[in-house]
Design a protein around this motif. Structure first.
Motif, PDB file in Angstrom:
ATOM      1  N   LYS A 196       0.811  -1.220   0.000  1.00  0.00           N
ATOM      2  CA  LYS A 196       0.000   0.000   0.000  1.00  0.00           C
ATOM      3  C   LYS A 196       0.843   1.269   0.000  1.00  0.00           C
ATOM      4  CE  LYS A 196      -4.019   0.437   1.820  1.00  0.00           C
ATOM      5  NZ  LYS A 196      -5.173   0.541   2.708  1.00  0.00           N
ATOM      6  N   LYS A 197       2.077   1.193   0.447  1.00  0.00           N
ATOM      7  CA  LYS A 197       2.939   2.381   0.541  1.00  0.00           C
ATOM      8  C   LYS A 197       3.853   2.549  -0.664  1.00  0.00           C
ATOM      9  CE  LYS A 197       1.410   3.486   4.583  1.00  0.00           C
ATOM     10  NZ  LYS A 197       0.542   4.610   4.763  1.00  0.00           N
ATOM     11  N   TRP A 198       3.820   1.635  -1.606  1.00  0.00           N
ATOM     12  CA  TRP A 198       4.686   1.745  -2.786  1.00  0.00           C
ATOM     13  C   TRP A 198       4.231   2.916  -3.639  1.00  0.00           C
ATOM     14  CZ3 TRP A 198       5.485  -3.863  -5.007  1.00  0.00           C
ATOM     15  CH2 TRP A 198       6.132  -4.643  -4.049  1.00  0.00           C
TER      16      TRP A 198
ATOM     17  N   ASN B 164       2.100   2.164  -6.781  1.00  0.00           N
ATOM     18  CA  ASN B 164       0.704   1.825  -6.491  1.00  0.00           C
ATOM     19  C   ASN B 164      -0.094   3.054  -6.092  1.00  0.00           C
ATOM     20  OD1 ASN B 164       0.982  -0.873  -7.102  1.00  0.00           O
ATOM     21  ND2 ASN B 164       1.405  -1.481  -5.005  1.00  0.00           N
ATOM     22  N   ILE B 165       0.496   3.902  -5.297  1.00  0.00           N
ATOM     23  CA  ILE B 165      -0.193   5.129  -4.878  1.00  0.00           C
ATOM     24  C   ILE B 165      -0.542   5.981  -6.095  1.00  0.00           C
ATOM     25  CG2 ILE B 165       0.097   7.299  -3.623  1.00  0.00           C
ATOM     26  CD1 ILE B 165       1.779   5.634  -1.577  1.00  0.00           C
ATOM     27  N   ALA B 166       0.376   6.102  -7.048  1.00  0.00           N
ATOM     28  CA  ALA B 166       0.111   6.879  -8.266  1.00  0.00           C
ATOM     29  C   ALA B 166      -1.028   6.255  -9.075  1.00  0.00           C
ATOM     30  CB  ALA B 166       1.370   6.984  -9.112  1.00  0.00           C
ATOM     31  N   LYS B 167      -1.008   4.936  -9.218  1.00  0.00           N
ATOM     32  CA  LYS B 167      -2.084   4.252  -9.954  1.00  0.00           C
ATOM     33  C   LYS B 167      -3.424   4.464  -9.267  1.00  0.00           C
ATOM     34  CE  LYS B 167       0.753   0.403 -11.593  1.00  0.00           C
ATOM     35  NZ  LYS B 167       0.941  -1.047 -11.470  1.00  0.00           N
ATOM     36  N   TRP B 168      -3.429   4.329  -7.961  1.00  0.00           N
ATOM     37  CA  TRP B 168      -4.695   4.434  -7.231  1.00  0.00           C
ATOM     38  C   TRP B 168      -5.218   5.862  -7.195  1.00  0.00           C
ATOM     39  CZ3 TRP B 168      -2.271   1.075  -2.865  1.00  0.00           C
ATOM     40  CH2 TRP B 168      -2.132  -0.233  -3.333  1.00  0.00           C
ATOM     41  N   ASP B 169      -4.323   6.834  -7.152  1.00  0.00           N
ATOM     42  CA  ASP B 169      -4.768   8.228  -7.242  1.00  0.00           C
ATOM     43  C   ASP B 169      -5.444   8.483  -8.588  1.00  0.00           C
ATOM     44  OD1 ASP B 169      -3.836   8.864  -4.713  1.00  0.00           O
ATOM     45  OD2 ASP B 169      -2.011   9.855  -5.435  1.00  0.00           O
ATOM     46  N   ALA B 170      -4.833   7.970  -9.657  1.00  0.00           N
ATOM     47  CA  ALA B 170      -5.415   8.126 -10.992  1.00  0.00           C
ATOM     48  C   ALA B 170      -6.751   7.405 -11.081  1.00  0.00           C
ATOM     49  CB  ALA B 170      -4.454   7.602 -12.047  1.00  0.00           C
ATOM     50  N   CYS B 171      -6.811   6.205 -10.547  1.00  0.00           N
ATOM     51  CA  CYS B 171      -8.054   5.434 -10.585  1.00  0.00           C
ATOM     52  C   CYS B 171      -9.148   6.128  -9.760  1.00  0.00           C
ATOM     53  CB  CYS B 171      -7.797   4.021 -10.079  1.00  0.00           C
ATOM     54  SG  CYS B 171      -9.118   2.874 -10.496  1.00  0.00           S
ATOM     55  N   GLN B 172      -8.790   6.683  -8.610  1.00  0.00           N
ATOM     56  CA  GLN B 172      -9.766   7.395  -7.781  1.00  0.00           C
ATOM     57  C   GLN B 172     -10.343   8.587  -8.527  1.00  0.00           C
ATOM     58  OE1 GLN B 172     -10.928   6.629  -4.394  1.00  0.00           O
ATOM     59  NE2 GLN B 172     -12.443   7.919  -5.394  1.00  0.00           N
TER      60      GLN B 172
ATOM     61  N   LYS C 280     -11.927   1.151  -4.124  1.00  0.00           N
ATOM     62  CA  LYS C 280     -11.428   0.651  -2.846  1.00  0.00           C
ATOM     63  C   LYS C 280     -10.207  -0.229  -3.067  1.00  0.00           C
ATOM     64  CE  LYS C 280     -15.914   0.680  -0.697  1.00  0.00           C
ATOM     65  NZ  LYS C 280     -16.779   0.104   0.289  1.00  0.00           N
ATOM     66  N   VAL C 281      -9.246  -0.076  -2.166  1.00  0.00           N
ATOM     67  CA  VAL C 281      -8.095  -0.972  -2.118  1.00  0.00           C
ATOM     68  C   VAL C 281      -8.254  -1.812  -0.856  1.00  0.00           C
ATOM     69  CG1 VAL C 281      -5.593  -1.167  -1.965  1.00  0.00           C
ATOM     70  CG2 VAL C 281      -6.623   0.691  -3.303  1.00  0.00           C
ATOM     71  N   LEU C 282      -8.301  -3.113  -1.039  1.00  0.00           N
ATOM     72  CA  LEU C 282      -8.465  -4.027   0.080  1.00  0.00           C
ATOM     73  C   LEU C 282      -7.195  -4.865   0.245  1.00  0.00           C
ATOM     74  CD1 LEU C 282     -12.068  -5.311  -0.699  1.00  0.00           C
ATOM     75  CD2 LEU C 282     -11.397  -3.437   0.804  1.00  0.00           C
ATOM     76  N   THR C 283      -6.851  -5.118   1.503  1.00  0.00           N
ATOM     77  CA  THR C 283      -5.698  -5.975   1.810  1.00  0.00           C
ATOM     78  C   THR C 283      -6.173  -7.133   2.679  1.00  0.00           C
ATOM     79  OG1 THR C 283      -5.095  -4.922   3.902  1.00  0.00           O
ATOM     80  CG2 THR C 283      -4.251  -3.883   1.879  1.00  0.00           C
ATOM     81  N   GLU C 284      -5.220  -7.972   3.053  1.00  0.00           N
ATOM     82  CA  GLU C 284      -5.566  -9.090   3.924  1.00  0.00           C
ATOM     83  C   GLU C 284      -6.152  -8.610   5.245  1.00  0.00           C
ATOM     84  OE1 GLU C 284      -1.240  -8.118   4.764  1.00  0.00           O
ATOM     85  OE2 GLU C 284      -2.482  -8.249   2.973  1.00  0.00           O
ATOM     86  N   ARG C 285      -5.856  -7.387   5.634  1.00  0.00           N
ATOM     87  CA  ARG C 285      -6.405  -6.846   6.897  1.00  0.00           C
ATOM     88  C   ARG C 285      -7.901  -6.590   6.788  1.00  0.00           C
ATOM     89  NH1 ARG C 285      -1.718  -2.986   9.462  1.00  0.00           N
ATOM     90  NH2 ARG C 285      -0.097  -4.566   9.374  1.00  0.00           N
TER      91      ARG C 285
END
Length: 75
Positions: free
Chosen positions: A43-45, A48-56, A67-72
């Motif tokens: 999640k901190k890479w 990935n942050i750049a991709k998710w900002d664009a997707c948002q 939404k980004v979901l993790t094992e948590r």
């Protein structure tokens, strides 16, 4: 090709979220969402942050959830 435009990044045919879902919520509203599944440590890479900002931003324009979901969140 469609383009998801972020602050400094344009992604063309290289980023595909894991899931597109469409459901009816408890208020009988149709909800559309893009879901990304990643290990928590990724999640901190920056990439990935750049991709998710664009997707948002893309989802905001389309009135969709993102939404980004993790094992948590999943377990």
């Amino acid at each position: 090709a469609s383009c998801l435009v972020g602050s400094e990044m344009c992604i063309r045919d290289s980023y595909y979220p894991d899931f597109y879902i469409k459901y009816i919520d408890k208020h009988d509203q149709i909800i559309k969402a893009l879901i990304e599944i990643k290990p928590y440590f990724q999640k901190k890479w920056d990439v990935n942050i750049a991709k998710w900002d664009a997707c948002q931003k893309h989802c905001d324009k389309k009135k969709m959830e993102f939404k980004v979901l993790t094992e948590r969140e999943l377990f």
